[in-house]
Design a protein around this motif. Structure first.
Motif, mmCIF file in Angstrom:
data_model
loop_
_atom_site.group_PDB
_atom_site.id
_atom_site.type_symbol
_atom_site.label_atom_id
_atom_site.label_comp_id
_atom_site.label_asym_id
_atom_site.label_seq_id
_atom_site.Cartn_x
_atom_site.Cartn_y
_atom_site.Cartn_z
ATOM 1 N N LYS A 1 0.826 -1.208 0.000
ATOM 2 C CA LYS A 1 0.000 0.000 0.000
ATOM 3 C C LYS A 1 0.859 1.257 0.000
ATOM 4 O O LYS A 1 0.580 2.204 -0.736
ATOM 5 N N LYS A 2 1.908 1.270 0.811
ATOM 6 C CA LYS A 2 2.780 2.447 0.884
ATOM 7 C C LYS A 2 3.481 2.683 -0.451
ATOM 8 O O LYS A 2 3.588 3.816 -0.915
ATOM 9 N N ALA A 3 3.968 1.628 -1.078
ATOM 10 C CA ALA A 3 4.673 1.752 -2.352
ATOM 11 C C ALA A 3 3.742 2.257 -3.453
ATOM 12 O O ALA A 3 4.121 3.127 -4.244
ATOM 13 N N ILE A 4 2.523 1.742 -3.500
ATOM 14 C CA ILE A 4 1.561 2.174 -4.515
ATOM 15 C C ILE A 4 1.161 3.624 -4.280
ATOM 16 O O ILE A 4 1.059 4.410 -5.218
ATOM 17 N N SER A 5 0.961 4.002 -3.025
ATOM 18 C CA SER A 5 0.591 5.384 -2.708
ATOM 19 C C SER A 5 1.708 6.357 -3.072
ATOM 20 O O SER A 5 1.459 7.448 -3.585
ATOM 21 N N LYS A 6 2.942 5.964 -2.830
ATOM 22 C CA LYS A 6 4.086 6.852 -3.070
ATOM 23 C C LYS A 6 4.434 6.961 -4.555
ATOM 24 O O LYS A 6 4.593 8.055 -5.084
ATOM 25 N N ASP A 7 4.569 5.842 -5.235
ATOM 26 C CA ASP A 7 5.065 5.818 -6.613
ATOM 27 C C ASP A 7 3.979 5.660 -7.673
ATOM 28 O O ASP A 7 4.253 5.795 -8.857
ATOM 29 N N GLY A 8 2.768 5.279 -7.279
ATOM 30 C CA GLY A 8 1.706 5.063 -8.257
ATOM 31 C C GLY A 8 1.750 3.707 -8.913
ATOM 32 O O GLY A 8 0.912 3.382 -9.737
ATOM 33 N N ARG A 9 2.734 2.883 -8.541
ATOM 34 C CA ARG A 9 2.817 1.527 -9.083
ATOM 35 C C ARG A 9 3.705 0.667 -8.194
ATOM 36 O O ARG A 9 4.524 1.179 -7.434
ATOM 37 N N PHE A 10 3.531 -0.632 -8.306
ATOM 38 C CA PHE A 10 4.377 -1.591 -7.607
ATOM 39 C C PHE A 10 4.511 -2.798 -8.505
ATOM 40 O O PHE A 10 3.520 -3.340 -8.986
ATOM 41 N N SER A 11 5.743 -3.219 -8.743
ATOM 42 C CA SER A 11 5.999 -4.352 -9.621
ATOM 43 C C SER A 11 6.778 -5.418 -8.864
ATOM 44 O O SER A 11 7.747 -5.103 -8.166
ATOM 45 N N TYR A 12 6.346 -6.657 -9.010
ATOM 46 C CA TYR A 12 7.061 -7.785 -8.422
ATOM 47 C C TYR A 12 7.368 -8.763 -9.556
ATOM 48 O O TYR A 12 6.445 -9.340 -10.145
ATOM 49 N N PRO A 13 8.649 -8.931 -9.913
ATOM 50 C CA PRO A 13 9.020 -9.790 -11.044
ATOM 51 C C PRO A 13 8.460 -11.209 -10.905
ATOM 52 O O PRO A 13 8.505 -11.803 -9.837
ATOM 53 N N GLY A 14 7.906 -11.702 -11.987
ATOM 54 C CA GLY A 14 7.348 -13.047 -12.003
ATOM 55 C C GLY A 14 5.931 -13.116 -11.457
ATOM 56 O O GLY A 14 5.276 -14.147 -11.547
ATOM 57 N N PHE A 15 5.431 -12.019 -10.886
ATOM 58 C CA PHE A 15 4.067 -11.998 -10.347
ATOM 59 C C PHE A 15 3.204 -11.013 -11.115
ATOM 60 O O PHE A 15 2.182 -11.397 -11.669
ATOM 61 N N GLY A 16 3.601 -9.729 -11.144
ATOM 62 C CA GLY A 16 2.826 -8.748 -11.887
ATOM 63 C C GLY A 16 3.049 -7.338 -11.389
ATOM 64 O O GLY A 16 3.912 -7.085 -10.552
ATOM 65 N N THR A 17 2.215 -6.419 -11.910
ATOM 66 C CA THR A 17 2.342 -5.004 -11.605
ATOM 67 C C THR A 17 1.001 -4.441 -11.155
ATOM 68 O O THR A 17 -0.027 -4.693 -11.784
ATOM 69 N N PHE A 18 1.041 -3.676 -10.074
ATOM 70 C CA PHE A 18 -0.119 -2.948 -9.578
ATOM 71 C C PHE A 18 0.055 -1.487 -9.990
ATOM 72 O O PHE A 18 1.112 -0.909 -9.776
ATOM 73 N N ASN A 19 -0.976 -0.878 -10.579
ATOM 74 C CA ASN A 19 -0.932 0.513 -11.024
ATOM 75 C C ASN A 19 -2.134 1.268 -10.487
ATOM 76 O O ASN A 19 -3.231 0.699 -10.371
ATOM 77 N N VAL A 20 -1.943 2.557 -10.211
ATOM 78 C CA VAL A 20 -3.062 3.425 -9.851
ATOM 79 C C VAL A 20 -3.692 3.911 -11.141
ATOM 80 O O VAL A 20 -2.993 4.357 -12.055
ATOM 81 N N LYS A 21 -5.015 3.812 -11.231
ATOM 82 C CA LYS A 21 -5.744 4.295 -12.396
ATOM 83 C C LYS A 21 -6.794 5.288 -11.932
ATOM 84 O O LYS A 21 -7.382 5.128 -10.868
#
Length: 70
Positions: free
Chosen positions: A14-34
């Motif tokens: 949650k902190k990473a997405i709030s700060k950067d607008g995205r979070f990526s974990y290799p081999g799993f996927g990417t969370f993005n704010v839309k």
């Protein structure tokens, strides 16, 4: 103990997405704010039109290796 680890991981996520607008974990996927635009919807109970405010949400795109295993 496992619940504490999982809670800590999601809190960091949650902190990473709030700060950067995205979070990526290799081999799993990417969370993005839309951003969602304001729009007109319907109250399912009454059928009356309602205005839905603009909002932000989180989307997820699985990594190709993860998606291939589904």
């Amino acid at each position: 103990a496992t619940a504490e680890v999982v809670d800590a991981v999601f809190e960091s996520l949650k902190k990473a997405i709030s700060k950067d607008g995205r979070f990526s974990y290799p081999g799993f996927g990417t969370f993005n704010v839309k951003s969602r635009k304001a729009r007109t919807g319907r109250n399912p109970r009454t059928g009356a039109e309602i205005k839905i405010k603009a909002s932000k949400t989180v989307s997820f795109k699985p990594a190709p290796t993860f998606k291939g295993k589904l």
